[in-house]
Scaffold this motif. Structure first.
Motif, PDB file in Angstrom:
ATOM      1  N   ALA A  29       0.824  -1.202   0.000  1.00 15.95           N
ATOM      2  CA  ALA A  29       0.000   0.000   0.000  1.00 15.95           C
ATOM      3  C   ALA A  29       0.864   1.260   0.000  1.00 15.95           C
ATOM      4  CB  ALA A  29      -0.929  -0.004   1.219  1.00 15.95           C
ATOM      5  N   LEU A  30       1.979   1.240   0.734  1.00 18.12           N
ATOM      6  CA  LEU A  30       2.884   2.388   0.718  1.00 18.12           C
ATOM      7  C   LEU A  30       3.431   2.623  -0.690  1.00 18.12           C
ATOM      8  CD1 LEU A  30       4.934   1.970   4.021  1.00 18.12           C
ATOM      9  CD2 LEU A  30       3.077   3.576   3.556  1.00 18.12           C
ATOM     10  N   ALA A  31       3.741   1.537  -1.396  1.00 22.36           N
ATOM     11  CA  ALA A  31       4.228   1.678  -2.768  1.00 22.36           C
ATOM     12  C   ALA A  31       3.154   2.292  -3.656  1.00 22.36           C
ATOM     13  CB  ALA A  31       4.661   0.317  -3.313  1.00 22.36           C
ATOM     14  N   ASP A  32       1.904   1.861  -3.485  1.00 22.41           N
ATOM     15  CA  ASP A  32       0.807   2.438  -4.273  1.00 22.41           C
ATOM     16  C   ASP A  32       0.666   3.934  -3.986  1.00 22.41           C
ATOM     17  OD1 ASP A  32       0.176   0.093  -5.550  1.00 22.41           O
ATOM     18  OD2 ASP A  32      -1.397  -0.480  -4.148  1.00 22.41           O
ATOM     19  N   MET A  33       0.751   4.311  -2.721  1.00 14.68           N
ATOM     20  CA  MET A  33       0.642   5.723  -2.361  1.00 14.68           C
ATOM     21  C   MET A  33       1.790   6.528  -2.978  1.00 14.68           C
ATOM     22  SD  MET A  33      -2.047   6.256  -0.455  1.00 14.68           S
ATOM     23  CE  MET A  33      -3.152   5.586   0.816  1.00 14.68           C
ATOM     24  N   PHE A  34       2.997   6.021  -2.842  1.00 11.37           N
ATOM     25  CA  PHE A  34       4.173   6.710  -3.369  1.00 11.37           C
ATOM     26  C   PHE A  34       4.037   6.945  -4.866  1.00 11.37           C
ATOM     27  CE2 PHE A  34       8.512   6.312  -5.198  1.00 11.37           C
ATOM     28  CZ  PHE A  34       9.117   7.405  -4.592  1.00 11.37           C
ATOM     29  N   TRP A  35       3.645   5.901  -5.593  1.00 11.53           N
ATOM     30  CA  TRP A  35       3.556   6.035  -7.052  1.00 11.53           C
ATOM     31  C   TRP A  35       2.342   6.871  -7.466  1.00 11.53           C
ATOM     32  CZ3 TRP A  35       7.079   5.597 -10.556  1.00 11.53           C
ATOM     33  CH2 TRP A  35       8.218   4.850 -10.282  1.00 11.53           C
ATOM     34  N   SER A  36       1.296   6.868  -6.677  1.00 12.64           N
ATOM     35  CA  SER A  36       0.171   7.744  -7.013  1.00 12.64           C
ATOM     36  C   SER A  36       0.613   9.206  -6.940  1.00 12.64           C
ATOM     37  CB  SER A  36      -1.003   7.487  -6.063  1.00 12.64           C
ATOM     38  OG  SER A  36      -0.731   7.954  -4.753  1.00 12.64           O
ATOM     39  N   GLY A  37       1.450   9.548  -5.939  1.00 14.85           N
ATOM     40  CA  GLY A  37       1.978  10.906  -5.866  1.00 14.85           C
ATOM     41  C   GLY A  37       2.860  11.238  -7.046  1.00 14.85           C
ATOM     42  N   ARG A  38       3.676  10.281  -7.456  1.00 13.02           N
ATOM     43  CA  ARG A  38       4.558  10.527  -8.600  1.00 13.02           C
ATOM     44  C   ARG A  38       3.755  10.711  -9.886  1.00 13.02           C
ATOM     45  NH1 ARG A  38      10.178   7.350  -8.927  1.00 13.02           N
ATOM     46  NH2 ARG A  38      10.321   8.961 -10.554  1.00 13.02           N
ATOM     47  N   TYR A  39       2.780   9.846 -10.112  1.00 16.54           N
ATOM     48  CA  TYR A  39       1.994   9.963 -11.345  1.00 16.54           C
ATOM     49  C   TYR A  39       1.143  11.231 -11.355  1.00 16.54           C
ATOM     50  CZ  TYR A  39       3.289   5.294 -12.942  1.00 16.54           C
ATOM     51  OH  TYR A  39       3.991   4.205 -13.396  1.00 16.54           O
ATOM     52  N   ALA A  40       0.641  11.637 -10.193  1.00 13.41           N
ATOM     53  CA  ALA A  40      -0.141  12.874 -10.124  1.00 13.41           C
ATOM     54  C   ALA A  40       0.727  14.066 -10.509  1.00 13.41           C
ATOM     55  CB  ALA A  40      -0.715  13.055  -8.726  1.00 13.41           C
ATOM     56  N   GLU A  41       1.945  14.126  -9.974  1.00 16.16           N
ATOM     57  CA  GLU A  41       2.848  15.228 -10.306  1.00 16.16           C
ATOM     58  C   GLU A  41       3.262  15.177 -11.767  1.00 16.16           C
ATOM     59  OE1 GLU A  41       4.900  18.698  -9.719  1.00 16.16           O
ATOM     60  OE2 GLU A  41       3.604  17.658  -8.258  1.00 16.16           O
ATOM     61  N   ARG A  42       3.490  13.980 -12.278  1.00 13.85           N
ATOM     62  CA  ARG A  42       3.881  13.832 -13.681  1.00 13.85           C
ATOM     63  C   ARG A  42       2.771  14.334 -14.598  1.00 13.85           C
ATOM     64  NH1 ARG A  42       6.239   8.035 -15.103  1.00 13.85           N
ATOM     65  NH2 ARG A  42       7.484   8.673 -13.302  1.00 13.85           N
ATOM     66  N   ALA A  43       1.530  13.968 -14.300  1.00 17.31           N
ATOM     67  CA  ALA A  43       0.411  14.427 -15.122  1.00 17.31           C
ATOM     68  C   ALA A  43       0.257  15.943 -15.040  1.00 17.31           C
ATOM     69  CB  ALA A  43      -0.878  13.738 -14.672  1.00 17.31           C
ATOM     70  N   GLU A  44       0.373  16.486 -13.823  1.00 16.09           N
ATOM     71  CA  GLU A  44       0.229  17.932 -13.651  1.00 16.09           C
ATOM     72  C   GLU A  44       1.282  18.697 -14.444  1.00 16.09           C
ATOM     73  OE1 GLU A  44       0.962  21.264 -10.165  1.00 16.09           O
ATOM     74  OE2 GLU A  44       0.370  19.231  -9.575  1.00 16.09           O
ATOM     75  N   ASP A  45       2.548  18.286 -14.330  1.00 18.19           N
ATOM     76  CA  ASP A  45       3.622  19.013 -15.001  1.00 18.19           C
ATOM     77  C   ASP A  45       3.501  18.920 -16.513  1.00 18.19           C
ATOM     78  OD1 ASP A  45       4.534  19.609 -12.509  1.00 18.19           O
ATOM     79  OD2 ASP A  45       6.116  18.099 -12.485  1.00 18.19           O
TER      80      ASP A  45
END
Length: 857
Positions: free
Chosen positions: A524-540
């Motif tokens: 679950a921690l890995a899912d949370m970590f990657w959700s943050g990364r993908y959210a930032e990637r999409a935003e940028d």
């Protein structure tokens, strides 16, 4: 114009009978209608609602349908089909309404049936008196794939989780009415009964879109039932456990009913775990700790509400190629250290071959007549039953359905009657035949009016305390089209009196209070970590697309150089990969080529690196931790889908930038949702992923400044970089005069007060890593982030702008080194905070490896 009046007039027409499969041509049998009686009047359940119900017009129901679609999309309600993926959940605006008197008769039958199934389960995995006495043929049980031999005990034990000590806790029954309006059992669902979460979501939505009708009908609310379920799960823990830890075991976010499982877990306040989150040690089930396998587990699991089929639950004893279960789970069940709901062997009760023998089993075990009859069923292992099925097959009777005892009718779909008869003759105990009922019908909204559709009701029964309590409500399915989610109805069971307690539950004993610190599994921690990364990637990437589109528009109007627009397109391709079709350098800034490229970035999830790909991966990651997230999270994806639909529907180029802007607004709202999360390890990992990705994205973006250009182009490119990194206002406030490369590099690399700089992102990343469970102050990720901070702090922007040959070599070298250090840091975070060690390998694969090693030796 009243929808129900028109419907009643249509179904009561004697010239419009509904054909029943199997009837002789020219004959017809009217189905039982859930709303209209044989005389064309409303049934008792609807008579009390006649005033409001008859006032429902096509316009009103059209409005309600639109609101239902929006509510379900905002909540992210889906049904996953293996062939088509996640499909939007379908809810008909017209509920199934049942009066109290009609339901009371059904309720008694459901309670008895659940008690009987529990007694049958205890007997089959214990003394097996039903088999030894011949009440139930042994072949129909032992030949069923759901009979789990590793948990069967002939000494009267409870390996199958049956008996008084471990009764069957939760069951579901699929029902249909025959032409006389009598409920018949179509199938029993006891292994991992699904649908409670969907039923609750249906009620939540329909009560909001039809508030007047709902309040006037005043059906039994469902919330007390969920409270009773929570209390039942806690009370089912092994003896001696005062504060049980209960979890919901899910196959994962790609399960057909993933939403249902997550809703149930969130509604009950229970962790939603996957098999990879658990481990068996010393005959007990534990939650894997952060840093597993280097750290020993400390949190024991006492009760598992499983939604994984039994054969997949234990690769050690059941199915060796399973990645969904927990090795050693069957042994923990046998030892009694963990309670499974329902037990590993419960799947045998879903065997349709048992249906003909349940009346006799009811008399043998309960001493009662079976109240709720099943649809006529013939087991082919019995001579009489086999002859009935074969005779009807030879006659071409379409009213008989043949299926295998542990499969479905799809196993024999398309097989000719002759070939099917041969299969039955070869292994008769493997087949059953069932009568096809003329199922009752109900009005289903069809866009312009209500059409009659056949209906199946799934009812749920819970053992609460020492009695079985059916849910006063349920989940009705009226249509199941291939490739889409089934169309469902909410089920309203009316009260006999206004003072009746909801669900008949006057009081539920409160659970022991006290504060807890829920742990989060490494997965679950890995899912949370990657959700943050993908959210930032999409935003940028969205910001960059919007900025590039603006530059292209300015270049087309002659207000900016074409080369600046081309540079930003190149930056996009460095981040997201090349365009689907190569763009010639001469046309890299043309709006028509750019529009097709940008549309692909926004809409094509198969284009790795695109915004659509990042958003799809972010959703996958968040689906795995849905129980820990606010319902507002899914409004983000609903908003993005609306923007995507608008873009697909419009050929105009201006729609691309507009849709990108709408998507960006929605993505930014996700930060507001996560800001309201509890500051636990999950939140810190989301933020850590976000700021690591931000530092990487700025590093990639600055590569656009490596090439020195003419003054006008340079200024335009630098302004584009500032806009894409949301720093242009900060630059104007911080620096006076023209935009200079050294100032831009200093602002985006070293400025500790600019939230979009690498230095700021690293400082935030250090803070969030320090709060992670496995951090000690000296772990490898913490050391690496300090090294990267020191590296960035030592940068002198003035030294980076020199470009004697037109290329800023010092800047290129710095960005390459910074990228390598950030990627190394990301790997170190995964190694420490997520599950490490070799990936799981199927036991069958291990056997193959050993065999190959022996051959080579």
């Amino acid at each position: 114009m009243s929808v129900l009046r028109d419907y009643a007039a249509a179904v009561s027409q004697p010239t419009l009978p509904l054909e029943v499969p199997g009837a002789e041509r020219g004959t017809a049998t009217a189905r039982y209608d859930e709303v209209v009686d044989r005389d064309g009047g409303l049934r008792p359940a609807w008579q009390s609602l006649a005033g409001l119900a008859l006032a429902l017009t096509p316009a009103e129901l059209g409005r309600v349908e639109g609101e239902i679609t929006r509510f379900l999309a905002d909540d992210g309600v889906t049904y996953v089909r293996p062939d088509t993926g996640a499909q939007p959940w379908q809810l008909d605006p017209m509920p199934l309404v049942v009066d109290a008197a009609s339901w009371a008769r059904l309720e008694a039958g459901l309670a008895q049936r659940a008690e009987l199934l529990g007694a049958v389960l205890a007997d089959l995995y214990g003394p097996q008196t039903l088999l030894s006495s011949g009440v139930v043929p042994a072949a129909v049980v032992l030949g069923h794939a759901g009979f789990v031999r590793p948990v069967a005990r002939g000494d009267g034990g409870d390996g199958g989780d049956g008996g008084d000590r471990h009764p069957l806790l939760l069951s579901a029954t699929d029902l249909g009415r025959d032409a006389d309006g009598e409920w018949r059992v179509l199938a029993d669902r006891v292994q991992a009964p699904s649908g409670l979460g969907y039923a609750m979501e249906n009620r939540r939505v329909l009560s909001q879109v039809l508030p007047d009708l709902y309040q006037q009908s005043d059906p039994h609310r469902m919330e007390p039932y969920f409270s009773a379920l929570h209390a039942t799960l806690a009370a089912s823990a092994p003896a001696g456990v005062d504060e049980p830890r209960v979890v919901v075991l899910t196959p994962g976010p790609h399960s057909e009913t993933a939403f249902d499982q997550a809703f149930l877990a969130r509604g009950l306040g229970l962790p939603l775990v996957q098999g990879s989150d658990l481990v068996v040690r010393r005959g007990r089930v534990w939650l894997k700790p952060v840093g597993w396998p280097r750290r020993e587990p400390t949190e024991q699991v006492d009760v598992i509400l499983r939604r994984v089929d039994a054969e997949w639950c234990d690769p050690l004893e059941l199915r060796p190629d399973s990645r969904l279960g927990v090795a050693g789970l069957a042994e923990a069940v046998r030892r009694g250290t963990v309670r499974l709901v329902n037990g590993l062997g419960a799947g045998v009760l879903e065997n349709p071959g048992l249906l003909p023998f349940l009346p006799a089993a009811c008399e043998a075990l309960l001493g009662e007549q079976l109240r709720l009859a099943a649809v006529p069923t013939w087991w082919c292992g019995d001579d009489t039953g086999r002859e009935v099925v074969l005779d009807r097959l030879r006659s071409g009777d379409p009213a008989v359905v043949v299926q295998t005892i542990d499969g479905s009718r799809h196993d024999v779909a398309g097989v000719s009657p002759e070939a099917l008869a041969a299969r039955i003759a070869a292994a008769p105990h493997r087949f059953v035949g069932q009568e096809r009922l003329p199922l009752s019908q109900a009005p289903v909204w069809a866009g312009a009016g209500a059409a009659a559709q056949s209906l199946v009701l799934r009812a749920f029964t819970l053992r609460h305390g020492s009695v079985y309590r059916p849910l006063l409500g349920g989940l009705a399915t009226v249509r199941a089209d291939a490739g889409s989610a089934p169309t469902t109805k909410d089920v309203w069971v009316l009260k006999a009196a206004e003072t009746d307690p909801d669900q008949g539950l006057t009081e539920i004993a409160p659970l022991p209070g006290g504060r807890s610190n829920p742990s989060v599994a490494p997965r679950a921690l890995a899912d949370m970590f990657w959700s943050g990364r993908y959210a930032e990637r999409a935003e940028d990437l969205l910001r960059l697309v919007i900025t590039a589109q603006q530059q292209i528009d300015l270049a087309g109007a002659g207000r900016a150089p074409q080369t600046s627009a081309r540079a930003l397109r190149e930056a996009i391709h460095r981040l997201a990969g090349p365009a689907p079709t190569p763009v010639p350098a001469a046309s890299a800034s043309r709006s028509d080529d750019a529009d097709a490229d940008f549309r692909s970035l926004l809409l094509d999830p198969s284009r790795t690196g695109s915004t659509a790909h990042a958003l799809a991966r972010m959703r996958d990651a968040l689906e795995g931790v849905r129980d820990q997230l606010s319902g507002d999270t899914w409004r983000v994806f609903a908003g993005i889908e609306r923007a995507s639909r608008a873009l697909r529907a419009s050929p105009h180029s201006h729609r691309t930038a507009e849709s990108a802007g709408r998507m960006l607004t929605v993505i930014l709202s996700l930060q507001g949702v996560t800001a309201n999360m509890m500051r636990d390890a999950a939140w810190h990992l989301i933020e850590a992923g976000r700021f690591l990705e931000r530092a990487l994205q700025v590093t990639f973006l600055l590569q656009t400044a490596i090439e020195r250009r003419d003054a006008r182009t340079e200024r335009s490119v630098l302004e584009g970089l500032l806009s894409a990194s949301e720093s242009i206002v900060t630059h104007r406030r911080r620096y006076r005069g023209a935009v200079r490369p050294a100032d831009v590099l200093d602002l985006l690399l070293r400025d500790p007060d600019n939230p979009r700089s690498v230095a700021f992102a690293l400082a935030e990343l250090r803070t969030h890593l320090a709060a992670a469970p496995a951090s000690t102050g000296s772990t490898r990720p913490e050391r690496l982030v300090e090294d990267v901070e020191a590296f960035v702090a030592g940068v002198d922007a003035a030294d980076l702008v020199a470009a004697p040959d037109g290329i800023r070599t010092a800047l290129a070298d710095l960005l390459a080194e910074l990228t390598a250090q950030l990627e190394q840091l990301g790997d170190a975070i995964g190694d420490l905070h997520f599950e490490s060690g070799p990936p799981p390998v199927a036991l069958s694969s291990l056997a193959l490896i050993e065999e190959l090693m022996e051959v080579r030796a």
